[in-house]
Write a protein that holds these residues in place. Structure first.
Motif, short mmCIF file in Angstrom:
data_model
loop_
_atom_site.label_atom_id
_atom_site.label_comp_id
_atom_site.label_asym_id
_atom_site.label_seq_id
_atom_site.Cartn_x
_atom_site.Cartn_y
_atom_site.Cartn_z
N TYR A 70 0.83 -1.20 0.00
CA TYR A 70 0.00 0.00 0.00
C TYR A 70 0.87 1.26 0.00
CZ TYR A 70 -3.74 3.27 1.23
OH TYR A 70 -4.62 4.32 1.25
N ARG A 71 1.95 1.26 0.79
CA ARG A 71 2.87 2.40 0.77
C ARG A 71 3.42 2.63 -0.64
NH1 ARG A 71 5.72 0.03 5.44
NH2 ARG A 71 4.89 0.98 7.31
N ALA A 73 2.04 1.72 -3.43
CA ALA A 73 0.94 2.20 -4.28
C ALA A 73 0.69 3.69 -4.04
CB ALA A 73 -0.33 1.39 -4.02
N LEU A 74 0.76 4.13 -2.80
CA LEU A 74 0.60 5.56 -2.51
C LEU A 74 1.73 6.36 -3.15
CD1 LEU A 74 -0.45 5.44 1.26
CD2 LEU A 74 -1.87 6.16 -0.68
N VAL A 107 -6.95 -3.45 -5.05
CA VAL A 107 -6.45 -2.28 -4.32
C VAL A 107 -6.13 -1.15 -5.28
CG1 VAL A 107 -4.51 -1.40 -2.94
CG2 VAL A 107 -5.59 -3.57 -2.33
N MET A 111 -7.95 2.50 -5.52
CA MET A 111 -7.18 3.73 -5.38
C MET A 111 -7.42 4.68 -6.56
SD MET A 111 -3.60 2.35 -3.75
CE MET A 111 -2.93 3.99 -3.43
N PRO A 121 -8.44 1.64 5.46
CA PRO A 121 -7.64 0.48 5.88
C PRO A 121 -8.45 -0.82 5.97
CG PRO A 121 -7.17 2.36 7.27
CD PRO A 121 -8.31 2.75 6.39
N LEU A 124 -8.80 -2.12 2.50
CA LEU A 124 -7.52 -2.68 2.08
C LEU A 124 -7.39 -4.12 2.56
CD1 LEU A 124 -4.61 -2.29 0.91
CD2 LEU A 124 -3.97 -1.51 3.20
#
Length: 133
Positions: A70-71, A73-74, A107, A111, A121, A124
């Motif tokens: 996720y980090r 992807a951000l 995910v 996003m 979260p 996710l």
């Protein structure tokens, strides 16, 4: 995240990912700085990782791997431009972490639908749990 070495490894992986499109955008750098601060990595140590990457540490738990995905992807969305090579690389990284390709796709799709690029979260984790059944 348990150890200092794991934290340095995660930042190194994120820095490497940010460089995939050839340069680190100002917003990507700001995001990386925020993550480093949250991980309590001193600024000089963080800055040294750009020239001297930390040794890779394998994340043990699935929760840690999901969070790192996720980090990344951000970070991929931080500059506002989704490059093809970033999308390929994040999928490869996720697969190498042992994550479900279907959950990762879910995910990334969520996003893209989100106006802020963020997802809850609980959503996710639900996307990854759904693939375990």
């Amino acid at each position: 995240m348990n150890t200092y070495e794991e934290k340095l490894s995660l930042l190194t992986e994120m820095i490497s990912f940010a460089k995939i499109d050839g340069h680190i955008h100002e917003r990507e750098m700001a995001f990386l700085s925020i993550v480093a601060a949250q991980l309590k990595i001193d600024k000089p140590v963080f800055e040294s990782l750009f020239e001297h990457p930390a040794e890779k540490v394998i994340l043990k738990t699935e929760h840690q791997r999901i969070l790192q995905f996720y980090r990344l992807a951000l970070l991929m969305h931080a500059d506002g431009v989704l490059h093809d090579n970033e999308q390929v690389a994040i999928r490869e990284l996720g697969i190498n972490m042992g994550l479900s390709p279907f959950a990762m796709k879910g995910v990334l799709n969520e996003m893209q639908r989100s106006p802020t690029g963020l997802i809850d979260p609980d959503m996710l984790l639900a996307l990854f749990r759904a693939q375990q059944n």
